[in-house]
Scaffold this active site. Structure first.
Site, PDB file in Angstrom:
ATOM      1  N   PHE A 246       0.830  -1.288   0.108  1.00  0.00           N
ATOM      2  CA  PHE A 246       0.053   0.088   0.036  1.00  0.00           C
ATOM      3  C   PHE A 246       0.895   1.244   0.106  1.00  0.00           C
ATOM      4  O   PHE A 246       0.316   2.373   0.288  1.00  0.00           O
ATOM      5  CB  PHE A 246      -0.986   0.068   1.274  1.00  0.00           C
ATOM      6  N   GLY A 475       0.394  -9.030  -3.310  1.00  0.00           N
ATOM      7  CA  GLY A 475      -0.696  -9.072  -2.523  1.00  0.00           C
ATOM      8  C   GLY A 475      -2.104  -9.022  -3.307  1.00  0.00           C
ATOM      9  O   GLY A 475      -3.266  -9.449  -2.801  1.00  0.00           O
ATOM     10  N   ALA A 518      -1.418  -3.541 -12.959  1.00  0.00           N
ATOM     11  CA  ALA A 518      -2.256  -4.359 -13.396  1.00  0.00           C
ATOM     12  C   ALA A 518      -1.922  -3.780 -15.003  1.00  0.00           C
ATOM     13  O   ALA A 518      -1.913  -4.598 -15.901  1.00  0.00           O
ATOM     14  CB  ALA A 518      -3.451  -4.205 -13.388  1.00  0.00           C
ATOM     15  N   THR A 643     -10.522 -10.513  -8.359  1.00  0.00           N
ATOM     16  CA  THR A 643      -9.461  -9.951  -7.552  1.00  0.00           C
ATOM     17  C   THR A 643      -9.879  -8.298  -7.799  1.00  0.00           C
ATOM     18  O   THR A 643      -9.388  -7.407  -6.806  1.00  0.00           O
ATOM     19  CB  THR A 643      -8.157 -10.063  -8.092  1.00  0.00           C
ATOM     20  N   GLU A 714      -6.291   1.824  -6.208  1.00  0.00           N
ATOM     21  CA  GLU A 714      -6.308   2.890  -5.389  1.00  0.00           C
ATOM     22  C   GLU A 714      -7.688   3.705  -5.376  1.00  0.00           C
ATOM     23  O   GLU A 714      -8.029   4.253  -4.369  1.00  0.00           O
ATOM     24  CB  GLU A 714      -5.153   3.809  -5.385  1.00  0.00           C
TER      25      GLU A 714
HETATM   26 MO1  MOS Z   1       0.611   2.842  -3.902  1.00  0.00          MO
HETATM   27  S1  MOS Z   1       0.118   4.037  -2.411  1.00  0.00           S
HETATM   28  O1  MOS Z   1       1.289   4.074  -5.012  1.00  0.00           O
HETATM   29  O2  MOS Z   1       1.627   1.752  -3.269  1.00  0.00           O
END
Ligand code: MOS
Length: 747
Positions: A246, A475, A518, A643, A714
């Site tokens: 993240f 992940g 992706a 996913t 995101e």
């Molecule tokens: Mo994301 S916050 O660019 O891993």
């Protein structure tokens, strides 16, 4: 051509069984002969300098191998440059590297590394290291630093200008019929994925191998190589599995290099894991921030001006702010705009990427202000957004490569039941609970890498294939979706295809940051697999013994591992037959993809969505419950619906967490984070999680990359917190302009 069938399917994770059965080895699971354990000792003051160490007791502790401090650690070879890892270059999280001298800039800064033969012994000895400090006053909070704020030329490693303008914001405000003018605060957030950051380091002569929890193996490789003065080929980085990142594993912090140095100094392989507590002080964070927004609009709801200022603390060495003003300045067709970042130097480490870094916070403020505007004007919040919809990026005038935003509003609203909403605050009740509906726009840029993304595809004579690229599975299900992409490009069933990644010896892929994974990895994999298929078809049509001999390759289709003429499906042969006849154990092809500069210059690329939330507020107790969330998102092409939905759902729940729970604060007296464990830093548990529905709105995008994949990492978080804040306003009539919103704010 091939007939696509695997892409889009809700394929189960190919490594799911491995993960739940313990077969998946993470960076801290690596076992090596002679392994020793390193534990970092962090500074106990936020500002000052070290006046001395007393390591006598620690050195006498059982099992201790070595204690490193700035007094005996070899100096690093180069000062780390701050380059966001999307550039695919060395990517240290800050330009400061610890343990070079005795200066202390932030609490938790590494001051010693203790190595022992077991983890427990290393921890016990670390507790015995005595460090004497001369402490100086620290600045860590907005309240302390506000007066010293300045306007930086650029932020975010120099990639984002400190000030952005178009039109004339004063003139736009003067012509406005209505205004919203408000200040929004957002507490600092800390990273804590399930897997804390960890590195295992081993030297074989002058060759270093690192098993590192990272979003990009090349980022770790290039960063550690630069810090240690090695040529990159002498550093191999392996990262097969990452337990969530993240953004905290996007930039490369000090610990991988410290592990490598400790291994070199002790002559033993070293395992170094950050503790939960150290995750609060070692891998960056989302900075505390205050945003001031001024909106001007005509009485029919069209924005005439948008002024957006942000104030936040940065470290003593870097000018970093997450780009909160980015998407918020692009999403609506407002002609007059001014966005300004202001920073002050604080005793913290350099903040970092944290999921939807900037987009989540900036859109929280903007979308709350838009809700106020809708309320003032008596216009439905969705209608207000439609009146300000833009087909082009208002900053550059470039058209979106694809949008889908209007459909997201429509389908999200339909699924949520928005039409049942009475616009009057406090008009919905369920027993004693006040019920509110809120919505917000979601958007996240489509970032492309700056450099070619590479993959390799190999087909074996039994008809199975392996596809390789250096990316870890961080992940999200990379290995799974890339299997689907490769299978379709090759024209073989997905069960006959396997993905291998997470190793710098494989074709290079940039760090998966900014939801780019992706799109860029699928582009590389698709290109490599398509090249291999073309190569095999060309070989068959050139082979005098093939039934396809002499055929035009463009008339050949591949399905189920069999190449046939499009118009005569009974004429053809399988890949396996071709390879066997030609004594080929395997055939291999590489592929590289980079974004076309022409597309990058002529189009604006954004993933859009719409968020909806229903909350219930107990007016007597102030308890806030989120009852339902619905998000509709238009991520281009969906590679795997399962996913993708999981990612988006995770983002939405994280948005709820930010709206109601997540916060860390600096104790202004000591310059320390108040929360340093998951007991104090609140995140939702299953009992807090509402029903979350995700609506996928597929849009055709011919511009972003070969498969039209815009990414889902995101955007699910953007707007989620605002939708909840807006629902709370609708439920209670109370506008709270801080994150998180807590019980106290309701009383
Ligand atoms: Mo994301 S916050 O660019 O891993």
């Amino acid at each position: 051509m091939t007939t696509a069938s695997a892409i889009g399917q809700p394929l189960d994770r190919v490594d799911g069984r491995h993960k739940v059965s313990g077969g998946a080895h993470y960076s801290a699971d690596i076992q090596l002969d002679g392994l020793a354990y390193a534990v970092i000792v962090g500074a106990r003051v936020a500002s000052g300098r070290i006046t001395g160490f007393d390591t006598t007791e620690a050195l006498e502790a059982v099992g201790v191998v070595k204690i490193l401090t700035h007094e005996n650690l070899p100096k690093i070879a180069t000062q780390p440059p701050l380059i966001p890892s999307l550039a695919g270059m060395p990517a240290p999280g800050q330009t400061f590297f610890p343990m070079q001298d005795g200066t202390i800039y932030y609490e938790g800064q590494p001051v010693a590394v203790v190595v022992a033969d077991t983890l427990e012994r290393a921890q016990a000895a670390a507790a015995l290291v005595r460090v004497a400090y001369e402490e100086t006053p620290s600045v860590t909070t907005l309240a302390q630093g506000r007066d010293q704020a300045y306007e930086p030329k650029a932020i975010f490693g120099g990639f984002v200008p400190g000030r952005n303008q178009r039109g004339d914001v004063e003139a736009g405000l003067a012509q406005a019929d209505v205004r919203v003018d408000a200040t929004y605060t957002y507490a600092a957030n800390n990273h804590n994925p399930i897997e804390p950051s960890a590195t295992t380091a081993a030297w074989d002569e002058d060759q270093l191998t690192l098993w590192d929890a990272t979003q990009g193996v090349a980022s770790t490789q290039l960063t550690v190589a630069a810090l240690l003065g090695l040529t990159p080929s002498k550093v191999r980085v392996i990262s097969h599995f990452v337990g969530g990142s993240f953004g905290c594993k996007a930039m490369i912090w000090a610990h991988p290099a410290l592990a490598a140095l400790a291994a070199r100094e002790t002559g033993r392989p070293i395992k170094l894991s950050l503790t939960r507590e150290q995750m609060f002080t070692s891998v960056g964070h989302r900075e505390e921030q205050e945003q001031h927004l001024t909106l001007g609009a005509s009485s029919d709801g069209r924005l005439t001006a948008l002024r957006h200022h942000k104030l936040s603390p940065t470290s003593h060495f870097d000018e970093w702010a997450e780009p909160s003003l980015g998407v918020a300045g692009q999403i609506y067709g407002c002609p007059n705009y001014e966005g300004v970042y202001r920073l002050f130097r604080a005793n913290t480490m350099t903040p970092t990427f944290m999921r939807a870094p900037g987009e989540a916070t900036g859109m929280y403020a903007l979308e709350c202000a838009m809700d106020d505007l809708a309320h003032q004007l008596g216009i439905d919040p969705i209608e207000l957004r439609l009146r300000n919809y833009t087909d082009t990026d208002p900053g550059t005038g470039n058209p979106w490569s694809s949008s889908g935003l209007k459909e997201c509003y429509e389908r999200g609203a339909g699924r949520f039941g928005w039409e049942r909403r009475n616009p009057e605050p406090r008009s919905h009740r369920d027993g004693n609970w006040l019920i509110g509906y809120g919505m917000a726009t979601a958007a996240y840029p489509v970032y492309g890498p700056n450099n070619p993304q590479r993959a390799r595809a190999r087909l074996y004579s039994d008809g199975t294939a392996v596809i390789q690229a250096a990316t870890p599975d961080f992940g999200t299900g990379v290995a799974t979706v890339m299997t689907q992409v490769a299978a379709d490009a090759l024209g073989i069933p997905v069960e006959r295809c396997r993905f291998e990644g997470g190793d710098t010896t494989l074709p290079t892929i940039a760090a998966a940051v900014g939801s780019s994974g992706a799109g860029m990895i699928s582009a590389a994999v698709h290109t490599a697999a398509t090249n291999l298929r073309d190569q095999l078809v060309a070989q068959a049509t050139a082979d005098s013994q093939s039934p396809l001999h002499g055929a035009d390759p463009s008339t050949v289709v591949v399905q189920d591992g069999r190449m046939t003429l499009r118009d005569q499906p009974n004429v053809g042969e399988s890949y396996a037959e071709l390879l066997h006849r030609n004594f080929l154990p395997d055939v291999e092809a590489g592929g590289a993809w980079s974004p076309s500069p022409q597309n990058t210059n002529n189009y604006a690329m954004m993933t859009f969505g719409a968020q909806f939330a229903e909350v219930a507020v107990d007016p007597d107790l102030g308890v806030i419950r989120v009852r339902r969330m619905v998000g509709a998102f238009a991520p281009g092409r969906v590679l795997n619906s399962k996913t993708a939905e999981s990612q988006l759902m995770g983002g939405m729940l994280w948005g709820m967490s930010q709206a109601l729970l997540e916060a860390n604060f600096m104790d202004p007296r000591r310059g320390r984070w108040v929360a340093s464990s998951l007991g104090e830093y609140l995140v939702p548990v299953n009992a807090d999680a509402p029903e979350v529905e995700v609506e996928l709105v597929e849009v055709d995008d011919q511009i972003v990359n070969p498969l039209g994949v815009k990414g889902v990492g995101e955007v699910g978080q953007v707007g989620a917190a605002a939708a909840i804040a807006n629902a709370i306003h609708h439920a209670t009539g109370r506008r709270v302009r801080k994150m998180p919103i807590t019980i106290e704010d309701m009383l």
